[in-house]
Design an enzyme around this catalytic site. Structure first.
Site, mmCIF file in Angstrom:
data_model
loop_
_atom_site.group_PDB
_atom_site.id
_atom_site.type_symbol
_atom_site.label_atom_id
_atom_site.label_comp_id
_atom_site.label_asym_id
_atom_site.label_seq_id
_atom_site.Cartn_x
_atom_site.Cartn_y
_atom_site.Cartn_z
ATOM 1 C CE LYS A 25 -3.566 5.091 -1.705
ATOM 2 N NZ LYS A 25 -4.670 5.396 -2.632
ATOM 3 C CE1 TYR A 77 -3.897 2.300 0.580
ATOM 4 C CE2 TYR A 77 -2.545 3.217 2.323
ATOM 5 C CZ TYR A 77 -3.656 3.298 1.504
ATOM 6 O OH TYR A 77 -4.517 4.368 1.603
HETATM 7 P P1 NAP Z 1 -13.294 2.296 1.511
HETATM 8 O O1 NAP Z 1 -14.372 2.775 2.407
HETATM 9 O O2 NAP Z 1 -12.858 0.884 1.582
HETATM 10 O O3 NAP Z 1 -13.719 2.667 0.012
HETATM 11 C C1 NAP Z 1 -12.942 2.238 -1.073
HETATM 12 C C2 NAP Z 1 -13.740 2.431 -2.333
HETATM 13 O O4 NAP Z 1 -12.958 1.997 -3.449
HETATM 14 C C3 NAP Z 1 -15.031 1.607 -2.346
HETATM 15 O O5 NAP Z 1 -16.040 2.323 -2.997
HETATM 16 C C4 NAP Z 1 -14.614 0.395 -3.164
HETATM 17 O O6 NAP Z 1 -15.709 -0.263 -3.795
HETATM 18 C C5 NAP Z 1 -13.743 1.091 -4.195
HETATM 19 N N1 NAP Z 1 -12.946 0.175 -4.968
HETATM 20 C C6 NAP Z 1 -12.036 -0.744 -4.561
HETATM 21 N N2 NAP Z 1 -11.556 -1.426 -5.607
HETATM 22 C C7 NAP Z 1 -12.156 -0.923 -6.705
HETATM 23 C C8 NAP Z 1 -12.099 -1.206 -8.085
HETATM 24 N N3 NAP Z 1 -11.308 -2.180 -8.588
HETATM 25 N N4 NAP Z 1 -12.846 -0.479 -8.938
HETATM 26 C C9 NAP Z 1 -13.656 0.489 -8.472
HETATM 27 N N5 NAP Z 1 -13.803 0.788 -7.183
HETATM 28 C C10 NAP Z 1 -13.049 0.079 -6.309
HETATM 29 O O7 NAP Z 1 -11.947 3.134 1.730
HETATM 30 P P2 NAP Z 1 -11.669 4.703 1.865
HETATM 31 O O8 NAP Z 1 -10.890 4.861 3.106
HETATM 32 O O9 NAP Z 1 -12.887 5.511 1.641
HETATM 33 O O10 NAP Z 1 -10.648 4.875 0.643
HETATM 34 C C11 NAP Z 1 -10.795 5.820 -0.386
HETATM 35 C C12 NAP Z 1 -9.418 6.270 -0.823
HETATM 36 O O11 NAP Z 1 -8.792 6.983 0.258
HETATM 37 C C13 NAP Z 1 -8.467 5.126 -1.179
HETATM 38 O O12 NAP Z 1 -7.710 5.480 -2.316
HETATM 39 C C14 NAP Z 1 -7.550 5.041 0.042
HETATM 40 O O13 NAP Z 1 -6.304 4.507 -0.269
HETATM 41 C C15 NAP Z 1 -7.483 6.509 0.418
HETATM 42 N N6 NAP Z 1 -7.038 6.780 1.793
HETATM 43 C C16 NAP Z 1 -7.770 6.345 2.837
HETATM 44 C C17 NAP Z 1 -7.342 6.634 4.119
HETATM 45 C C18 NAP Z 1 -8.097 6.185 5.336
HETATM 46 O O14 NAP Z 1 -7.597 6.361 6.453
HETATM 47 N N7 NAP Z 1 -9.304 5.668 5.192
HETATM 48 C C19 NAP Z 1 -6.148 7.363 4.341
HETATM 49 C C20 NAP Z 1 -5.437 7.786 3.229
HETATM 50 C C21 NAP Z 1 -5.880 7.502 1.964
HETATM 51 P P3 NAP Z 1 -16.487 -1.519 -3.124
HETATM 52 O O15 NAP Z 1 -17.530 -0.939 -2.202
HETATM 53 O O16 NAP Z 1 -17.049 -2.218 -4.303
HETATM 54 O O17 NAP Z 1 -15.461 -2.320 -2.381
#
Ligand code: NAP
Length: 249
Positions: free
Chosen positions: A167, A163
């Site tokens: 990034k 991961y």
């Molecule tokens: P999340 O709640 O798990 O949401 C992830 C989203 O990505 C879901 O809608 C998921 O769809 C979708 N996804 C995964 N694989 C996919 C694919 N092959 N095609 C299309 N959609 C796909 O996580 P989140 O925390 O909101 O993450 C959103 C972004 O923020 C990510 O890029 C993550 O790396 C980044 N981020 C998160 C954090 C944190 O602390 N949460 C911190 C830094 C960065 P499904 O519902 O179908 O699984």
């Protein structure tokens, strides 16, 4: 009318980004790899008076990306904002650099890196038709090599390869696309939402998904004299402050 596509917009930070952009009057296209989850998200958005449409989009599936681009072209004729938000986090239990299998590395890169390239390239012709398009790549402070490499910083104990390295690669993609597209007036920036409570981390984050989404919204609504090619967002890991700002790569 401003048209925004959010990949992985059906839940978490992506859903909140769609909601906040919609509340600002944008027409939001909710990318979702599941038709049903996309439809449900759109229902919830419409219930709060957001103009939202579901777009089936799996960022690891080129046919799905091509179909989404074709549909957006046909129904809207252009795209003003692309939020490359979809992402996954996987890795070995002990986090050692030598423990991760190539399978896991490939899976994470397919979504977090190659997916962004594929979606961006497919949407570029539509973005070029916008008077001032914005691309936001949702990255993370864990992809900041300077933050990871600071022995006195909070990320020093973190051990994980797939991961964070995905990034870091996304950060470089951001810079390269920003340079290529600056003459076209398209701003490309990387967002650090901060550690947000979502499915991605078992809801352990200290920020709400809405707080994380505000970072993407800030970059998506950047004025024409704003920066391009920066990593911007939560600085608590990198600078020990909760105020959002530019973060060293
Ligand atoms: P999340 O709640 O798990 O949401 C992830 C989203 O990505 C879901 O809608 C998921 O769809 C979708 N996804 C995964 N694989 C996919 C694919 N092959 N095609 C299309 N959609 C796909 O996580 P989140 O925390 O909101 O993450 C959103 C972004 O923020 C990510 O890029 C993550 O790396 C980044 N981020 C998160 C954090 C944190 O602390 N949460 C911190 C830094 C960065 P499904 O519902 O179908 O699984």
């Amino acid at each position: 009318m401003t048209i925004a596509l959010i990949t992985g917009g059906n839940k978490g930070i992506g859903y909140e980004t769609a909601r906040l952009l919609g509340e600002r009057g944008m027409t939001v296209l909710v990318g979702s790899r599941s038709e049903e989850r996309g439809r449900e998200a759109v229902q919830r958005l419409r219930a709060v008076r957001v103009e939202a449409y579901a777009v089936v989009l799996d960022v690891t599936d080129e046919a799905s990306i091509a179909a989404a681009a074709k549909r957006i072209d046909k129904e809207f004729g252009r795209l003003d904002v692309l939020i490359n938000n979809a992402g996954i986090a996987q890795g070995s239990a002990d986090g050692r650099a030598s423990s991760d299998t190539l399978d896991v590395m490939r899976r994470v890169y397919e979504t977090n890196v190659f997916g962004v390239v594929a979606v961006t390239n497919a949407m570029l012709p539509l973005l070029r038709r916008s008077p001032s398009a914005r691309i936001v790549n949702v990255s993370s402070e864990v992809g900041s090599i300077s933050t990871q490499g600071n022995p006195d910083g909070p990320l020093w104990p973190m051990r994980s390869v797939p991961y964070p390295s995905s990034k870091a690669a996304l950060n470089m993609l951001t810079m390269q696309y920003a340079k290529e597209l600056s003459e076209a007036g398209i701003k490309v920036n990387a967002a650090n939402p901060g550690y947000c409570a979502t499915d991605l981390n078992g809801f352990r984050g200290y920020r709400t998904p809405e707080q994380g989404a505000r970072v993407s919204v800030h970059l998506a609504t950047m004025p024409d004299d704003g920066p391009t090619g920066v990593l911007w967002g939560d600085r608590s890991m990198s600078h020990g402050t909760h105020e959002d700002g530019v973060i060293d790569w």
